[in-house]
Design a protein around this motif. Structure first.
Motif, PDB file in Angstrom:
ATOM      1  N   UNK A  48      76.000  70.788  68.431  1.00  0.00           N
ATOM      2  CA  UNK A  48      75.640  69.419  68.838  1.00  0.00           C
ATOM      3  C   UNK A  48      75.261  68.879  70.125  1.00  0.00           C
ATOM      4  N   UNK A  49      73.958  68.228  69.722  1.00  0.00           N
ATOM      5  CA  UNK A  49      73.423  68.046  70.954  1.00  0.00           C
ATOM      6  C   UNK A  49      73.073  66.177  70.282  1.00  0.00           C
ATOM      7  N   UNK A  50      73.135  65.455  71.827  1.00  0.00           N
ATOM      8  CA  UNK A  50      72.743  64.482  71.800  1.00  0.00           C
ATOM      9  C   UNK A  50      71.342  64.489  72.303  1.00  0.00           C
ATOM     10  N   UNK A  51      70.597  63.906  72.251  1.00  0.00           N
ATOM     11  CA  UNK A  51      69.691  63.903  73.146  1.00  0.00           C
ATOM     12  C   UNK A  51      68.802  62.702  72.480  1.00  0.00           C
ATOM     13  N   UNK A  52      67.774  62.064  74.031  1.00  0.00           N
ATOM     14  CA  UNK A  52      66.812  60.999  73.749  1.00  0.00           C
ATOM     15  C   UNK A  52      65.679  61.760  73.813  1.00  0.00           C
ATOM     16  N   UNK A  53      64.413  61.317  72.842  1.00  0.00           N
ATOM     17  CA  UNK A  53      63.134  61.371  72.993  1.00  0.00           C
ATOM     18  C   UNK A  53      62.397  60.278  73.143  1.00  0.00           C
ATOM     19  N   UNK A  89      66.710  78.573  66.433  1.00  0.00           N
ATOM     20  CA  UNK A  89      65.918  77.824  65.646  1.00  0.00           C
ATOM     21  C   UNK A  89      66.971  76.373  66.253  1.00  0.00           C
ATOM     22  N   UNK A  90      66.823  74.639  65.493  1.00  0.00           N
ATOM     23  CA  UNK A  90      67.661  73.977  65.069  1.00  0.00           C
ATOM     24  C   UNK A  90      67.441  73.596  64.568  1.00  0.00           C
ATOM     25  N   UNK A  91      68.219  72.059  63.532  1.00  0.00           N
ATOM     26  CA  UNK A  91      67.733  71.395  62.848  1.00  0.00           C
ATOM     27  C   UNK A  91      67.493  70.724  63.330  1.00  0.00           C
ATOM     28  N   UNK A  92      67.187  68.997  63.498  1.00  0.00           N
ATOM     29  CA  UNK A  92      67.680  67.689  64.243  1.00  0.00           C
ATOM     30  C   UNK A  92      67.420  66.238  62.781  1.00  0.00           C
ATOM     31  N   UNK A  93      68.370  65.255  63.629  1.00  0.00           N
ATOM     32  CA  UNK A  93      68.824  64.159  62.715  1.00  0.00           C
ATOM     33  C   UNK A  93      68.397  62.944  63.278  1.00  0.00           C
ATOM     34  N   UNK A  94      67.143  62.311  62.945  1.00  0.00           N
ATOM     35  CA  UNK A  94      67.106  60.751  63.472  1.00  0.00           C
ATOM     36  C   UNK A  94      68.134  59.819  63.562  1.00  0.00           C
ATOM     37  N   UNK A  95      68.769  59.639  64.221  1.00  0.00           N
ATOM     38  CA  UNK A  95      69.786  58.493  64.718  1.00  0.00           C
ATOM     39  C   UNK A  95      69.053  56.491  64.282  1.00  0.00           C
ATOM     40  N   UNK A  96      67.912  56.509  65.385  1.00  0.00           N
ATOM     41  CA  UNK A  96      67.860  55.512  65.230  1.00  0.00           C
ATOM     42  C   UNK A  96      66.262  55.060  66.695  1.00  0.00           C
ATOM     43  N   UNK A  97      65.338  55.022  66.197  1.00  0.00           N
ATOM     44  CA  UNK A  97      64.447  54.770  66.893  1.00  0.00           C
ATOM     45  C   UNK A  97      63.741  52.871  67.145  1.00  0.00           C
ATOM     46  N   UNK A  98      63.654  52.895  68.376  1.00  0.00           N
ATOM     47  CA  UNK A  98      62.736  51.585  68.799  1.00  0.00           C
ATOM     48  C   UNK A  98      61.327  51.758  69.568  1.00  0.00           C
ATOM     49  N   UNK A 103      61.225  46.611  68.195  1.00  0.00           N
ATOM     50  CA  UNK A 103      60.451  46.406  66.662  1.00  0.00           C
ATOM     51  C   UNK A 103      61.584  48.138  66.753  1.00  0.00           C
ATOM     52  N   UNK A 104      62.623  48.420  65.483  1.00  0.00           N
ATOM     53  CA  UNK A 104      63.145  49.249  65.038  1.00  0.00           C
ATOM     54  C   UNK A 104      62.332  50.059  64.098  1.00  0.00           C
ATOM     55  N   UNK A 105      61.828  51.259  64.257  1.00  0.00           N
ATOM     56  CA  UNK A 105      60.947  51.584  63.717  1.00  0.00           C
ATOM     57  C   UNK A 105      61.740  53.263  62.929  1.00  0.00           C
ATOM     58  N   UNK A 106      62.713  53.001  62.865  1.00  0.00           N
ATOM     59  CA  UNK A 106      63.478  54.335  62.275  1.00  0.00           C
ATOM     60  C   UNK A 106      62.717  54.425  61.150  1.00  0.00           C
ATOM     61  N   UNK A 107      62.560  53.351  59.709  1.00  0.00           N
ATOM     62  CA  UNK A 107      61.751  53.677  59.235  1.00  0.00           C
ATOM     63  C   UNK A 107      60.496  54.630  58.524  1.00  0.00           C
ATOM     64  N   UNK A 108      59.658  54.233  60.052  1.00  0.00           N
ATOM     65  CA  UNK A 108      58.269  55.135  59.810  1.00  0.00           C
ATOM     66  C   UNK A 108      58.255  56.302  59.971  1.00  0.00           C
ATOM     67  N   UNK A 109      59.383  56.556  60.874  1.00  0.00           N
ATOM     68  CA  UNK A 109      59.712  58.708  60.854  1.00  0.00           C
ATOM     69  C   UNK A 109      60.377  59.502  59.779  1.00  0.00           C
ATOM     70  N   UNK A 110      59.934  60.697  59.827  1.00  0.00           N
ATOM     71  CA  UNK A 110      60.803  61.375  59.395  1.00  0.00           C
ATOM     72  C   UNK A 110      62.559  61.591  59.964  1.00  0.00           C
TER      73      UNK A 110
END
Length: 250
Positions: free
Chosen positions: A75-80, A146-155, A185-192
């Motif tokens: 389980x990895x927390x990663x900022x991209x 392989x990995x699966x990922x979940x977006x926690x937040x996007x700014x 601006x929070x842009x999480x709603x614009x992303x998958x």
């Protein structure tokens, strides 16, 4: 391709039947150096990103099937993300679009300012790991899967001020007045929210009495375009990751 990944994992497990099995747990803080790669040559929003270091941290469990072969979920927390500094495109705000005749507003405008996009993810890689020197003090290993990922937040943060131009060559100013670009601006709603991809690393471990200290260098690459609407860009995530950790047997 995806339909073959997990069968290979289970075949590998079956082939290791009868071997001595044990589990090790590890924590590994590190540094992520991300890259937002462009998947479109025609959309100026997709290009111009530069990398800068962000934090990365992971917990993994290594299930040894043999001395030299194991399976490692983590389980990895990663900022991209990435940053831009200088002339860049942006979508036309409504108040500026209203200055044009109906249907004649351009798709993008250009200005000189700073912007930074930060995407916080939880990654769940499942890696196949092979040890080259499993019984020695120093161990070298490789891991991939392989990995699966979940977006926690996007700014998206912007700063600076600039004259706005109709073209990237700065020959057609919209006006001679500078406009401020200071916003967050929070842009999480614009992303998958979900993504899948591939992850891997090479590592060097040093065994001590109660466990192992290790250094890893690798990376990950997302296979799904992150934007829901291609008008906002067409990018894939990816990052180089360097980690230092400690692992011990349960």
């Amino acid at each position: 391709m995806k339909k073959y990944i997990f069968p290979v994992i289970f075949i590998s497990i079956a082939s290791a039947s009868g071997a001595q099995r044990y589990i090790e747990i590890a924590f590994k803080p590190g540094v992520s150096i991300p890259s937002l790669s462009s998947a479109s040559s025609g959309n100026p929003l997709s290009t111009g990103y530069r990398s800068q270091p962000y934090q990365d941290a992971a917990l993994h469990a290594e299930y040894h099937l043999r001395n030299d072969f194991s399976i490692q979920p983590q389980l990895e927390y990663c900022i991209q993300g990435g940053k831009k500094n200088g002339l860049q495109a942006f979508t036309v705000p409504g108040e500026i679009a209203a200055q044009f005749p109906p249907g004649e507003a351009p798709a993008y405008l250009y200005a000189d300012y700073k912007s930074e996009t930060k995407l916080a993810y939880f990654l769940l890689p499942v890696l196949l790991k092979y040890h080259l020197n499993p019984k020695k003090k120093w161990d070298v290993y490789v891991a991939a899967g392989p990995f699966a990922s979940y977006l926690l937040g996007a700014i998206n943060k912007t700063s600076g001020s600039s004259i706005i131009y109709l073209d990237k060559d700065k020959t057609q100013p919209l006006s001679m007045e500078s406009r401020p670009f200071d916003s967050e601006t929070h842009i999480v709603n614009d992303l998958h929210r979900f993504n899948i991809g591939m992850s891997g690393h090479v590592g060097l471990g040093y065994k001590i009495i109660s466990g192992c200290i290790f250094l890893e260098a690798g990376g990950n690459y997302g296979l799904i375009l992150i934007q829901k609407n291609s008008a906002n860009g067409r990018n894939r995530t990816g990052a180089a990751v360097v980690s230092l950790g400690y692992q011990y047997e349960l």
